[in-house]
Design a protein around this motif. Structure first.
Motif, PDB file in Angstrom:
ATOM      1  N   LEU A 105       0.997   6.128  -2.239  1.00 29.04           N
ATOM      2  CA  LEU A 105       1.199   5.489  -0.946  1.00 29.04           C
ATOM      3  C   LEU A 105       0.440   4.172  -0.864  1.00 29.04           C
ATOM      4  N   GLY A 106      -0.778   4.125  -1.407  1.00 28.95           N
ATOM      5  CA  GLY A 106      -1.520   2.867  -1.419  1.00 28.95           C
ATOM      6  C   GLY A 106      -0.793   1.787  -2.194  1.00 28.95           C
ATOM      7  N   LEU A 107      -0.140   2.168  -3.297  1.00 27.23           N
ATOM      8  CA  LEU A 107       0.636   1.206  -4.077  1.00 27.23           C
ATOM      9  C   LEU A 107       1.835   0.693  -3.283  1.00 27.23           C
ATOM     10  N   ILE A 108       2.467   1.581  -2.526  1.00 25.89           N
ATOM     11  CA  ILE A 108       3.597   1.167  -1.691  1.00 25.89           C
ATOM     12  C   ILE A 108       3.142   0.165  -0.628  1.00 25.89           C
ATOM     13  N   MET A 109       2.036   0.456   0.032  1.00 23.50           N
ATOM     14  CA  MET A 109       1.527  -0.437   1.064  1.00 23.50           C
ATOM     15  C   MET A 109       1.042  -1.770   0.481  1.00 23.50           C
ATOM     16  N   LEU A 110       0.501  -1.734  -0.737  1.00 25.43           N
ATOM     17  CA  LEU A 110       0.088  -2.965  -1.402  1.00 25.43           C
ATOM     18  C   LEU A 110       1.288  -3.863  -1.675  1.00 25.43           C
ATOM     19  N   LEU A 229      -6.304   4.637   7.636  1.00 26.22           N
ATOM     20  CA  LEU A 229      -6.889   3.310   7.427  1.00 26.22           C
ATOM     21  C   LEU A 229      -6.986   2.983   5.944  1.00 26.22           C
ATOM     22  N   GLN A 230      -7.372   3.963   5.138  1.00 25.92           N
ATOM     23  CA  GLN A 230      -7.568   3.735   3.704  1.00 25.92           C
ATOM     24  C   GLN A 230      -6.254   3.526   2.959  1.00 25.92           C
ATOM     25  N   VAL A 231      -5.257   4.336   3.266  1.00 22.36           N
ATOM     26  CA  VAL A 231      -4.031   4.307   2.462  1.00 22.36           C
ATOM     27  C   VAL A 231      -2.941   3.421   3.053  1.00 22.36           C
ATOM     28  N   VAL A 232      -3.142   2.887   4.262  1.00 19.73           N
ATOM     29  CA  VAL A 232      -2.115   2.056   4.888  1.00 19.73           C
ATOM     30  C   VAL A 232      -2.625   0.648   5.156  1.00 19.73           C
ATOM     31  N   VAL A 233      -3.627   0.529   6.019  1.00 16.51           N
ATOM     32  CA  VAL A 233      -4.057  -0.796   6.466  1.00 16.51           C
ATOM     33  C   VAL A 233      -4.773  -1.558   5.354  1.00 16.51           C
ATOM     34  N   ALA A 234      -5.702  -0.894   4.671  1.00 12.76           N
ATOM     35  CA  ALA A 234      -6.468  -1.582   3.629  1.00 12.76           C
ATOM     36  C   ALA A 234      -5.573  -2.159   2.523  1.00 12.76           C
ATOM     37  N   PRO A 235      -4.606  -1.412   1.965  1.00 10.14           N
ATOM     38  CA  PRO A 235      -3.738  -2.012   0.942  1.00 10.14           C
ATOM     39  C   PRO A 235      -2.889  -3.169   1.467  1.00 10.14           C
ATOM     40  N   ILE A 236      -2.426  -3.086   2.733  1.00 11.39           N
ATOM     41  CA  ILE A 236      -1.636  -4.181   3.289  1.00 11.39           C
ATOM     42  C   ILE A 236      -2.474  -5.454   3.383  1.00 11.39           C
ATOM     43  N   LEU A 237      -3.687  -5.325   3.904  1.00 11.17           N
ATOM     44  CA  LEU A 237      -4.567  -6.491   4.021  1.00 11.17           C
ATOM     45  C   LEU A 237      -4.953  -7.024   2.647  1.00 11.17           C
ATOM     46  N   LEU A 238      -5.162  -6.125   1.683  1.00 11.70           N
ATOM     47  CA  LEU A 238      -5.475  -6.557   0.325  1.00 11.70           C
ATOM     48  C   LEU A 238      -4.320  -7.337  -0.286  1.00 11.70           C
ATOM     49  N   ALA A 261       7.969  -0.360  -5.177  1.00  9.11           N
ATOM     50  CA  ALA A 261       7.672   0.467  -4.015  1.00  9.11           C
ATOM     51  C   ALA A 261       8.735   1.542  -3.810  1.00  9.11           C
ATOM     52  N   VAL A 262       9.992   1.188  -4.024  1.00  8.33           N
ATOM     53  CA  VAL A 262      11.085   2.141  -3.854  1.00  8.33           C
ATOM     54  C   VAL A 262      10.985   3.274  -4.872  1.00  8.33           C
ATOM     55  N   LEU A 263      10.734   2.943  -6.128  1.00 10.66           N
ATOM     56  CA  LEU A 263      10.628   3.968  -7.164  1.00 10.66           C
ATOM     57  C   LEU A 263       9.408   4.859  -6.931  1.00 10.66           C
ATOM     58  N   GLN A 341      11.381   7.017   9.667  1.00  4.57           N
ATOM     59  CA  GLN A 341       9.934   7.167   9.644  1.00  4.57           C
ATOM     60  C   GLN A 341       9.360   6.863   8.266  1.00  4.57           C
ATOM     61  N   ASN A 342       8.056   6.632   8.236  1.00  2.00           N
ATOM     62  CA  ASN A 342       7.329   6.503   6.973  1.00  2.00           C
ATOM     63  C   ASN A 342       7.007   7.914   6.476  1.00  2.00           C
ATOM     64  N   SER A 343       7.978   8.532   5.850  1.00  2.00           N
ATOM     65  CA  SER A 343       7.815   9.919   5.402  1.00  2.00           C
ATOM     66  C   SER A 343       6.749  10.043   4.322  1.00  2.00           C
ATOM     67  N   SER A 344       6.523   8.975   3.551  1.00  2.00           N
ATOM     68  CA  SER A 344       5.476   9.024   2.522  1.00  2.00           C
ATOM     69  C   SER A 344       4.103   9.222   3.150  1.00  2.00           C
ATOM     70  N   LEU A 345       3.853   8.559   4.271  1.00  2.00           N
ATOM     71  CA  LEU A 345       2.577   8.748   4.968  1.00  2.00           C
ATOM     72  C   LEU A 345       2.458  10.182   5.467  1.00  2.00           C
ATOM     73  N   GLY A 346       3.547  10.739   5.985  1.00  2.00           N
ATOM     74  CA  GLY A 346       3.523  12.124   6.429  1.00  2.00           C
ATOM     75  C   GLY A 346       3.190  13.081   5.306  1.00  2.00           C
ATOM     76  N   VAL A 347       3.740  12.825   4.125  1.00  2.00           N
ATOM     77  CA  VAL A 347       3.457  13.676   2.968  1.00  2.00           C
ATOM     78  C   VAL A 347       1.981  13.617   2.597  1.00  2.00           C
ATOM     79  N   VAL A 348       1.430  12.403   2.547  1.00  2.00           N
ATOM     80  CA  VAL A 348       0.038  12.241   2.133  1.00  2.00           C
ATOM     81  C   VAL A 348      -0.915  12.878   3.137  1.00  2.00           C
ATOM     82  N   LEU A 349      -0.710  12.636   4.423  1.00  2.00           N
ATOM     83  CA  LEU A 349      -1.589  13.203   5.443  1.00  2.00           C
ATOM     84  C   LEU A 349      -1.491  14.728   5.477  1.00  2.00           C
ATOM     85  N   ALA A 350      -0.281  15.262   5.328  1.00  2.00           N
ATOM     86  CA  ALA A 350      -0.110  16.715   5.339  1.00  2.00           C
ATOM     87  C   ALA A 350      -0.773  17.358   4.132  1.00  2.00           C
TER      88      ALA A 350
END
Length: 399
Positions: A105-110, A229-238, A261-263, A341-350
């Motif tokens: 997920l961090g790679l996707i957000m990056l 914050l770690q897996v979404v916002v930080a990679p986007i800002l980076l 990101a798609v793969l 929805q961002n289903s990847s985020l749902g998977v990671v948080l769950a």
């Protein structure tokens, strides 16, 4: 994930000079004339500006990469079929979870951050404050509410109810940008809504999950917020910072970012689906799911619940935008953004914060169901040209 598609401005090349401005051969007579006479022009004002430079076309390989990234639903569907036939095909990725899920997920957000120019984002934010605020409000009211309603109406077990509610509380998915483009919707609005809802997920996703799902299982708001914050916002800002610091490198890498990101998103969704499918068939099939078939018992109900959740998002999102007085292109963008929805985020948080692996199942199924539904809706709208398409420009401010 799909690419962030920003509006491009193209200039038409000047046409060839008309015949009456061209030099013509000298007339035949006894006088000696040069074969061609220069054309003399008199100007009352300053000299005309030189013609604009030719517009360089988009490289063919860029178009190929963009087309490949647009096949996200096909990748997810094929991966799901592999997960059903051979669940152990993704065992290498599942064995590294939840670290592998978080990294993916961090790679996707990056990749999302690399394609985001802050100056263009801020400009769009200033131009469309009303529609952006309306769309984000719809995102975090319609989907969480229907996640709760659907789970109660269908009588889902606690773990699956929490998973569906968590999915409804997630921000919009970036695949919505591509679907909005196909549907002839307002692409810039879709982009800004995705970014704003993603940034707001740091607070809204944990808070809404706590309020709506806290009756089923304990929900730690602080830990959920830190993870988001770690897996979404930080990679986007980076990613955005890298773009500013190394523009030449990012310019070369950017065409590959959407496909990467798609793969990655497809691998993440299919891995979680295979993990849950294998577990359902082996350990709890006899207790809860009949003969363990994918389409038997509660699994069929979970698939129905995910379908109803996204269906409500598409329909109610469009109706709400229509009631709000928005134009057709904006209605389509809001409808797609709310419904996807961002289903990847749902998977990671769950996977990271709930003991039962079933909590991640609705989000994993969503990656398949949602993209098929969204792509189908986009193709339908593609053949229905909005009435305001010729009169509304992409950079036009809200009315």
């Amino acid at each position: 994930m799909a690419p962030l598609i920003l509006p491009l401005r193209f200039r038409l090349l000047p046409e060839a000079a008309p015949g009456w401005l061209r030099a013509s051969p000298a007339p035949r007579s006894g006088l000696s004339y040069p074969r061609r006479l220069p054309v003399l022009q008199c100007h009352a004002g300053p000299a005309p500006a030189p013609p604009p430079p030719p517009v360089v076309g988009i490289p063919r390989w860029n178009s190929i990469l963009a087309s490949a990234a647009g096949l996200y639903p096909a990748y997810v569907t094929a991966g799901a079929a592999v997960a059903v036939a051979r669940p152990d095909a993704f065992r290498w990725f599942v064995a590294l979870a939840p670290g592998s899920y978080t990294f993916a997920l961090g790679l996707i957000m990056l990749a999302m951050g690399l394609t985001l120019e802050l100056s263009e984002f801020l400009a769009l934010l200033r131009e469309r404050p009303i529609s952006i605020l309306f769309g984000c409000a719809a995102q975090y009211t319609i989907m969480p509410a229907f996640g709760t309603v659907v789970s109660r109406v269908l009588g889902l077990p606690p773990s699956l109810s929490v998973g569906l509610i968590l999915l409804g509380c997630c921000p919009g998915g970036t695949a919505s940008n591509v679907v909005t483009l196909v549907a002839k919707g307002d692409v810039p609005l879709s982009i800004v809504m995705t970014v704003c809802s993603t940034l707001g997920a740091v607070f809204l996703t944990p808070l809404l999950t706590k309020i709506l799902a806290g009756a089923y299982v304990p929900v730690d708001v602080v830990k959920l917020s830190l993870s988001t914050l770690q897996v979404v916002v930080a990679p986007i800002l980076l990613g955005s910072s890298i773009q500013s610091a190394f523009p030449s490198i990012v310019k070369f890498v950017t065409p590959f970012a959407p496909l990467l990101a798609v793969l990655t998103s497809s691998l993440l969704a299919c891995s979680v689906f295979s993990e849950n499918f294998a577990r359902l068939r082996s350990t709890i099939a006899d207790a809860s799911y009949g003969n363990g078939s994918l389409f038997s018992g509660d699994i069929r109900v979970v698939m129905l619940s995910v379908f109803l959740l996204h269906f409500a998002g598409f329909i109610v999102g469009y109706v709400a935008a229509a009631i709000g007085g928005f134009k057709e292109r904006q209605r389509r963008a809001i409808s797609i953004e709310v419904g996807m929805q961002n289903s990847s985020l749902g998977v990671v948080l769950a996977s990271a914060h709930f003991s039962s692996p079933l909590v991640a199942l609705p989000a994993a199924l969503s990656a398949i169901v949602m993209n098929i539904m969204g792509s189908t809706l986009g193709l339908v709208w593609q053949h229905m040209t909005p009435a305001d398409l010729k009169n509304e420009t992409i950079g036009m401010p809200d009315v």
